[in-house]
Design a protein around this motif. Sequence first.
Motif, mmCIF file in Angstrom:
data_model
loop_
_atom_site.group_PDB
_atom_site.id
_atom_site.type_symbol
_atom_site.label_atom_id
_atom_site.label_comp_id
_atom_site.label_asym_id
_atom_site.label_seq_id
_atom_site.Cartn_x
_atom_site.Cartn_y
_atom_site.Cartn_z
ATOM 1 N N THR A 80 0.804 -1.226 0.000
ATOM 2 C CA THR A 80 0.000 0.000 0.000
ATOM 3 C C THR A 80 0.832 1.269 0.000
ATOM 4 O O THR A 80 0.626 2.158 -0.832
ATOM 5 C CB THR A 80 -0.964 0.007 1.206
ATOM 6 N N THR A 81 1.787 1.378 0.909
ATOM 7 C CA THR A 81 2.612 2.590 0.979
ATOM 8 C C THR A 81 3.348 2.815 -0.333
ATOM 9 O O THR A 81 3.364 3.930 -0.863
ATOM 10 C CB THR A 81 3.633 2.477 2.135
ATOM 11 N N ARG A 83 2.631 1.532 -3.344
ATOM 12 C CA ARG A 83 1.682 1.801 -4.439
ATOM 13 C C ARG A 83 1.291 3.269 -4.458
ATOM 14 O O ARG A 83 1.245 3.899 -5.517
ATOM 15 C CB ARG A 83 0.423 0.943 -4.280
ATOM 16 N N GLU A 84 0.983 3.799 -3.285
ATOM 17 C CA GLU A 84 0.569 5.200 -3.208
ATOM 18 C C GLU A 84 1.704 6.139 -3.603
ATOM 19 O O GLU A 84 1.492 7.096 -4.350
ATOM 20 C CB GLU A 84 0.064 5.523 -1.800
ATOM 21 N N GLU A 85 2.903 5.872 -3.126
ATOM 22 C CA GLU A 85 4.052 6.724 -3.443
ATOM 23 C C GLU A 85 4.374 6.688 -4.936
ATOM 24 O O GLU A 85 4.621 7.714 -5.560
ATOM 25 C CB GLU A 85 5.274 6.296 -2.622
ATOM 26 N N GLU A 88 1.649 8.553 -6.797
ATOM 27 C CA GLU A 88 1.788 10.002 -6.619
ATOM 28 C C GLU A 88 2.913 10.559 -7.474
ATOM 29 O O GLU A 88 2.792 11.662 -8.017
ATOM 30 C CB GLU A 88 2.028 10.335 -5.145
ATOM 31 N N GLU A 105 -5.373 7.083 -12.096
ATOM 32 C CA GLU A 105 -5.494 5.633 -12.259
ATOM 33 C C GLU A 105 -5.089 5.196 -13.663
ATOM 34 O O GLU A 105 -4.486 4.140 -13.844
ATOM 35 C CB GLU A 105 -6.912 5.160 -11.936
#
Length: 113
Positions: A80-81, A83-85, A88, A105
């Motif tokens: 999760t961390t 993927r988000e980074e 972004e 997306e």
Amino acid sequence: MSITNRRVTEHRFLRSLYEDDYFPDHVVDRGSEILRRLCARVEAARPADLAALYALTHAATEEFNELEAVFEEAGSEIETTAREEIGEDFWFVAQAYGFPDADPEELIAPREW
């Protein structure tokens, strides 16, 4: 290819991954290189529209798909961390090169992580 966009040259890609010991720096370095190559490709190709930008970001996303195995070999993963980074930073690239309407997306649509 050198990057000329000042916003990009001053940006530290994947910053939070470098700050978290769960993510090995040598693997994160490879992710940062993917993003820098993406920027160089954007500057070289000068995509005229979102479809052309997405073609470039999708190719870079495929490189991250391959990098997932390297994360796993190093005892980590694109969770999760990460993927988000990563997402972004793809969004940052789109913004830095003048694509404010890019769909976050869609930028990473072929992701497997």
